[in-house]
Write a protein that holds these residues in place. Structure first.
Motif, PDB file in Angstrom:
ATOM      1  N   ASP A   1       0.851  -1.200   0.000  1.00  0.00           N
ATOM      2  CA  ASP A   1       0.000   0.000   0.000  1.00  0.00           C
ATOM      3  C   ASP A   1       0.886   1.249   0.000  1.00  0.00           C
ATOM      4  OD1 ASP A   1      -2.465   1.309   2.403  1.00  0.00           O
ATOM      5  OD2 ASP A   1      -1.558   2.161   0.603  1.00  0.00           O
TER       6      ASP A   1
ATOM      7  N   GLU B   1       0.374  10.213   3.832  1.00  0.00           N
ATOM      8  CA  GLU B   1      -0.872   9.839   3.136  1.00  0.00           C
ATOM      9  C   GLU B   1      -1.812   9.125   4.112  1.00  0.00           C
ATOM     10  OE1 GLU B   1      -2.335   6.778   2.323  1.00  0.00           O
ATOM     11  OE2 GLU B   1      -3.852   7.626   1.001  1.00  0.00           O
ATOM     12  N   GLU B   2      -1.282   8.285   4.967  1.00  0.00           N
ATOM     13  CA  GLU B   2      -2.159   7.510   5.855  1.00  0.00           C
ATOM     14  C   GLU B   2      -2.621   8.315   7.070  1.00  0.00           C
ATOM     15  OE1 GLU B   2      -3.365   4.839   4.986  1.00  0.00           O
ATOM     16  OE2 GLU B   2      -1.989   3.707   3.751  1.00  0.00           O
TER      17      GLU B   2
ATOM     18  N   GLN C   1      -7.243  -2.440  -2.883  1.00  0.00           N
ATOM     19  CA  GLN C   1      -7.545  -2.760  -1.481  1.00  0.00           C
ATOM     20  C   GLN C   1      -8.962  -3.347  -1.477  1.00  0.00           C
ATOM     21  OE1 GLN C   1      -6.307   1.261  -0.587  1.00  0.00           O
ATOM     22  NE2 GLN C   1      -4.885   0.489   0.948  1.00  0.00           N
TER      23      GLN C   1
ATOM     24  N   HIS D   1      -3.781  -2.937   4.659  1.00  0.00           N
ATOM     25  CA  HIS D   1      -3.603  -2.352   6.005  1.00  0.00           C
ATOM     26  C   HIS D   1      -3.371  -3.462   7.033  1.00  0.00           C
ATOM     27  CE1 HIS D   1      -5.486   1.892   5.234  1.00  0.00           C
ATOM     28  NE2 HIS D   1      -4.493   1.589   4.427  1.00  0.00           N
TER      29      HIS D   1
END
Ligand code: HGY
Ligand code: MN
Ligand code: MN
Ligand code: MN
Length: 404
Positions: free
Chosen positions: A87, A121-122, A190, A376
């Protein structure tokens, strides 16, 4: 091409990997982040790319002079806590491998080409997702970014300065944004749509509306062993009822919603906590369903809080409206990467920097098949053959766009 992809992957994969869990702990402005930036810069320089860090901490590698109408690709290299390997990194490694592939084919882009790595980004360290791309576009103000702190109370500006970067010019960067002619982000899917379709690569058509809401339950700390049940104002109770209400509301609205990032204060076994802070992550195919889901969760939380003599403070922390990437661009890339039949154009519930940029420039995404759909989490993976197919697809897309 597979050997350059494998070599790039082998160089990045160990950085920030947790040996005990196999997951990744890659957070902005940490020593691991510095190692990752060094890795990216070295690989870009090895491709005769010039590298610059913009005022918000995003990294840009340019093939040719930075200029207007550039074709930009890339993604992010930070992770969620204990996240997967693909990711973000799949997009960046594939971009560098695609640059190699363009060179190997002797293709000289007629437009500037850049590979970008967006920071935070997360939102795993500072709580706000897509921070680097939202600062770039002005979707988040410098003031809001300056006010962000991590769990230890370190501010974004302090962390950036400690990493050796100047935080004094945070904020919208219209000149840099104006250089981007088109942005294409490659990302592991995802979800399992491509696995179900039996396709190695797809194109993103839409991103579901989604957002994050804060719910802070405040009760009365007390002794776990001496406080009668009738005398308690325990914030855990309305919190627990809210978690099950979230699940009910998600099913009812054909949506997905999760309560994560939960903090208890104090967090020990022989005290009733005074406070429970939680984040609601909610996503739905349409905004009306999303709003209705959040409203029903908020109502359930309020009623439960009142029943237990607990107060609730809730607010929207971030909201991302539905994004439809330009149909003409999506169809063009679906044809270019699809081979004898166009690649599927699909929707996703995951947020991405491409969806932020889409507010300002033509943008879309290429998805690479995820056989389990898991993301994730350390189990996240993509098969090597599909990773190589992704590089080939990105190369075709960049060749098509840079020839335009
Ligand atoms: O949370 C998301 O949607 C993305 O994976 N950052
Ligand atoms: Mn993610
Ligand atoms: Mn991502
Ligand atoms: Mn005691």
């Amino acid at each position: 091409m597979s050997d350059t992809f494998d070599r790039l992957w082998a160089g990045l994969a160990p950085l920030g990997r947790d040996r005990t869990t196999g997951g990744y702990q890659r957070y902005s402005w940490t020593p691991v982040d510095a190692e990752i930036r060094t890795w990216f810069t070295a690989e870009a320089h090895a491709r005769n790319m010039t590298v610059e860090t913009d005022r918000n901490g995003n990294l840009w590698a340019w093939l040719g002079e930075p200029g207007p109408d550039a074709v930009v690709t890339g993604s992010h290299l930070d992770s969620v806590p204990n996240g997967g390997a693909f990711d973000g990194p799949l997009g960046v490694v594939s971009a560098l491998a695609a640059v190699d592939e363009l060179n190997r084919r002797g293709l000289r882009p007629t437009r500037p080409l850049a590979v970008v790595v967006f920071v935070e980004e997360e939102g795993a360290r500072f709580g706000v997702p897509r921070l680097g791309s939202r600062l770039l576009t002005g979707a988040i103000t410098a003031e809001r970014a300056r006010g962000l702190t991590d769990e230890g109370g370190v501010t974004w500006a302090r962390a950036m300065a400690d990493a050796g970067l100047d935080p004094d010019h945070l904020g919208a960067d219209p000149e840099r944004l104006a250089r981007i002619g088109v942005f294409v982000e490659l990302h592991i899917e995802q979800g399992r749509s491509l696995a179900r379709l039996g396709a190695p690569v797809g194109v993103a058509g839409t991103v579901w509306p989604h957002g994050r809401w804060r719910m802070d339950f405040s009760g009365q700390a007390d002794h776990a062993g001496t406080t009668r049940i009738a005398d308690r104002n325990d914030p855990m109770l309305p919190f627990a009822e809210t978690v099950t209400a979230v699940r009910r509301a998600a099913v009812e609205h054909g949506a997905v919603a999760t309560v994560g990032r939960v903090w208890l204060t104090p967090n020990n076994s022989n005290s009733i906590p005074s406070r429970v802070r939680a984040w609601l992550d909610a996503r739905a195919p349409g905004e009306a369903a999303l709003r209705s889901l959040v409203d029903s969760v908020d109502l359930a939380a309020r009623l439960a809080a009142a029943e237990h003599g607990v107060t609730l403070a809730s607010f929207q922390e971030s909201f991302f409206p539905k994004v439809a990437f330009p149909e003409e661009l999506c169809d063009r890339l679906a044809a270019v990467v699809g081979g004898d039949s166009p690649a599927p154009v699909m929707s996703t519930g995951a947020g991405h920097d491409a969806a932020i940029l889409a507010s300002a420039v033509p943008a879309t995404m290429l998805f690479v098949r995820n056989p389990t759909g898991i993301s994730h989490a350390p189990e996240e993976r993509a098969d090597p053959a599909d990773c190589y197919a992704g590089v080939t697809a990105l190369t075709e897309a960049l060749a098509d766009l840079t020839a335009a």
